[in-house]
Write a protein that holds these residues in place. Structure first.
Motif, short mmCIF file in Angstrom:
data_model
loop_
_atom_site.label_atom_id
_atom_site.label_comp_id
_atom_site.label_asym_id
_atom_site.label_seq_id
_atom_site.Cartn_x
_atom_site.Cartn_y
_atom_site.Cartn_z
N LEU A 1 -23.83 13.98 14.94
CA LEU A 1 -24.95 14.72 15.45
C LEU A 1 -24.47 14.70 17.05
N VAL A 2 -24.39 13.35 17.50
CA VAL A 2 -24.20 12.97 18.99
C VAL A 2 -23.10 13.93 19.63
N ILE A 3 -21.94 13.91 19.04
CA ILE A 3 -20.59 15.01 19.11
C ILE A 3 -21.09 16.20 19.38
N GLN A 4 -21.68 16.70 18.40
CA GLN A 4 -22.14 18.15 18.26
C GLN A 4 -22.94 18.56 19.65
N GLY A 5 -23.93 17.68 19.85
CA GLY A 5 -24.78 17.87 21.24
C GLY A 5 -24.05 17.89 22.29
N ALA A 6 -22.67 16.88 22.42
CA ALA A 6 -21.98 16.68 23.29
C ALA A 6 -21.27 18.13 23.72
N PHE A 7 -20.77 18.81 22.59
CA PHE A 7 -19.99 19.84 23.04
C PHE A 7 -20.98 20.82 23.40
N ARG A 8 -22.29 20.88 22.96
CA ARG A 8 -23.43 21.90 23.62
C ARG A 8 -23.31 21.72 25.19
N ILE A 9 -23.71 20.55 25.52
CA ILE A 9 -23.54 20.07 26.76
C ILE A 9 -22.30 20.63 27.54
N THR B 1 -16.96 10.22 24.55
CA THR B 1 -16.38 8.87 24.53
C THR B 1 -17.04 7.91 23.62
N LEU B 2 -18.48 7.73 23.94
CA LEU B 2 -19.19 6.56 23.48
C LEU B 2 -19.07 6.95 22.01
N ALA B 3 -19.06 8.23 21.48
CA ALA B 3 -19.26 8.67 20.20
C ALA B 3 -17.88 8.31 19.48
N ILE B 4 -16.79 8.50 19.99
CA ILE B 4 -15.58 8.15 19.19
C ILE B 4 -15.50 6.74 19.10
N ILE B 5 -15.76 6.10 20.42
CA ILE B 5 -15.88 4.44 20.15
C ILE B 5 -16.54 4.18 18.91
N GLY B 6 -17.69 4.65 18.82
CA GLY B 6 -18.59 4.45 17.48
C GLY B 6 -17.79 4.71 16.22
N PHE B 7 -17.19 5.86 16.20
CA PHE B 7 -16.54 6.13 14.93
C PHE B 7 -15.42 5.06 14.51
N VAL B 8 -14.68 4.84 15.62
CA VAL B 8 -13.63 3.68 15.36
C VAL B 8 -14.24 2.28 15.07
N GLU B 9 -15.26 2.15 15.56
CA GLU B 9 -16.05 0.66 15.19
C GLU B 9 -16.66 0.69 13.88
N VAL B 10 -17.16 1.94 13.29
CA VAL B 10 -17.62 2.31 11.86
C VAL B 10 -16.37 1.95 10.97
N LEU B 11 -15.19 2.77 11.19
CA LEU B 11 -14.03 2.45 10.31
C LEU B 11 -13.42 0.80 10.37
N ARG B 12 -13.58 0.44 11.59
CA ARG B 12 -13.27 -1.11 11.45
C ARG B 12 -14.11 -2.00 10.53
N ASP C 1 -28.30 5.65 17.01
CA ASP C 1 -29.50 6.41 17.47
C ASP C 1 -29.77 6.12 18.78
N SER C 2 -29.02 4.95 19.47
CA SER C 2 -29.40 4.77 20.92
C SER C 2 -28.68 6.15 21.44
N LEU C 3 -27.46 6.27 21.20
CA LEU C 3 -26.48 7.45 21.72
C LEU C 3 -27.40 8.67 21.54
N ASP C 4 -28.15 9.11 20.40
CA ASP C 4 -28.84 10.23 20.18
C ASP C 4 -29.93 10.36 21.28
N MET C 5 -30.56 9.33 21.54
CA MET C 5 -31.57 9.04 22.54
C MET C 5 -30.98 9.41 24.03
N LEU C 6 -29.78 9.14 24.17
CA LEU C 6 -29.23 9.30 25.48
C LEU C 6 -28.85 10.94 25.44
N ALA C 7 -28.48 11.39 24.36
CA ALA C 7 -28.11 12.87 24.41
C ALA C 7 -29.46 13.61 24.63
#
Length: 264
Positions: free
Chosen positions: A251-259, A154-165, A116-122
């Motif tokens: 959602l954050v990655i989707q927004g990043a591609f828009r940016i 980059t931040l979102a991918i790190i987040g995904f990896v952490e979720v999997l871990r 959610d913090s990354l969504d705020m950053l987006a």
């Protein structure tokens, strides 16, 4: 002066508006742009031919299509400084809560809060790209957009990896009380943003309406994290937190591609 109206079928929030503004920035024949996001219409006031403008709109792949071009006597356009001040306020609130939620998310081991913090950053990026780069060159704006987009991915991918871990590992439960309390404050912050936007004398204008819709989506995410916190407590499982974190990261990655589109 000519007035050309475009239909932009995929224009549904300020991200697309900023995308179009950045793409058309630098075309000297354009005098003003008016956005009607709810009805997906763009009105361009320009001198000379429309060909270059139309080509740029189509290149964005947002479903742009010219509807009409006609002469107009309108030659003066006034910037609404009040809107800029309100949007600055919204940007500052969003960025402040990015820091708060990222910090408390790491401390409480909640991926929902981190996401959610990354969504705020987006959201901050969406408003900040246009506000920070006002008066700057097209190249400068594109560089800012590219850096913002890649940083976010980059931040979102790190987040995904952490979720999997955490999903496959034996992790402690996130602190559900921190999740709920911080998300309630974030909910209040987004409520304040909505109030600020509602307070605008120009709240009926398309851009401000779209900004309110944009912030309303954040309210839904905040509620999702609160519900996840409650489920973490009652199910004694970290899965609800990981699920909401995964959804928001997407959602954050989707927004990043828009940016990133802004940098092309």
């Amino acid at each position: 002066m000519n007035k050309t109206i475009f239909e932009i079928t995929k224009m549904d929030c300020p991200s697309e508006e900023n995308l179009i503004r950045m793409k058309l920035d630098g075309i000297s024949s354009i005098a003003n742009l008016e956005f009607d996001i709810p009805n997906r219409k763009l009105t361009v006031f320009h001198s000379g031919e429309i060909d270059q403008i139309e080509k740029s709109v189509i290149e964005l792949n947002l479903g742009g299509k010219k509807i009409s071009t006609k002469k107009t006597d309108q030659t003066e356009f006034k910037e609404n400084e009040n809107q800029k001040k309100l949007l600055w306020s919204v940007l500052i609130i969003n960025f402040a809560f990015f820091i708060i939620e990222m910090t408390t998310g790491i401390i409480s081991k909640s991926m929902g809060l981190v996401a959610d913090s990354l969504d705020m950053l987006a959201d901050s990026f969406v408003y900040g790209i246009s506000l920070f780069a006002v008066g700057g060159t097209v190249i400068k704006k594109k560089r800012i957009a590219k850096l913002a987009g890649y940083f976010q991915i980059t931040l979102a991918i790190i987040g995904f990896v952490e979720v999997l871990r955490r999903f496959f590992g034996d992790e402690k439960l996130p602190d559900f009380s921190t999740m709920i309390i911080v998300s309630i404050f974030a909910l209040i912050a987004n409520g304040i943003c909505l109030y600020i936007l509602q307070k605008s004398k120009s709240k009926e204008e398309a851009h401000m309406k779209a900004s309110m819709i944009f912030t309303s989506n954040d309210v839904i995410i905040n509620l999702g994290v609160i519900i996840a916190g409650i489920l973490v407590h009652y199910l004694s499982s970290n899965k609800p937190d990981l699920i909401i974190g995964t959804i928001v990261f997407a959602l954050v990655i989707q927004g990043a591609f828009r940016i990133l589109k802004l940098s092309k």
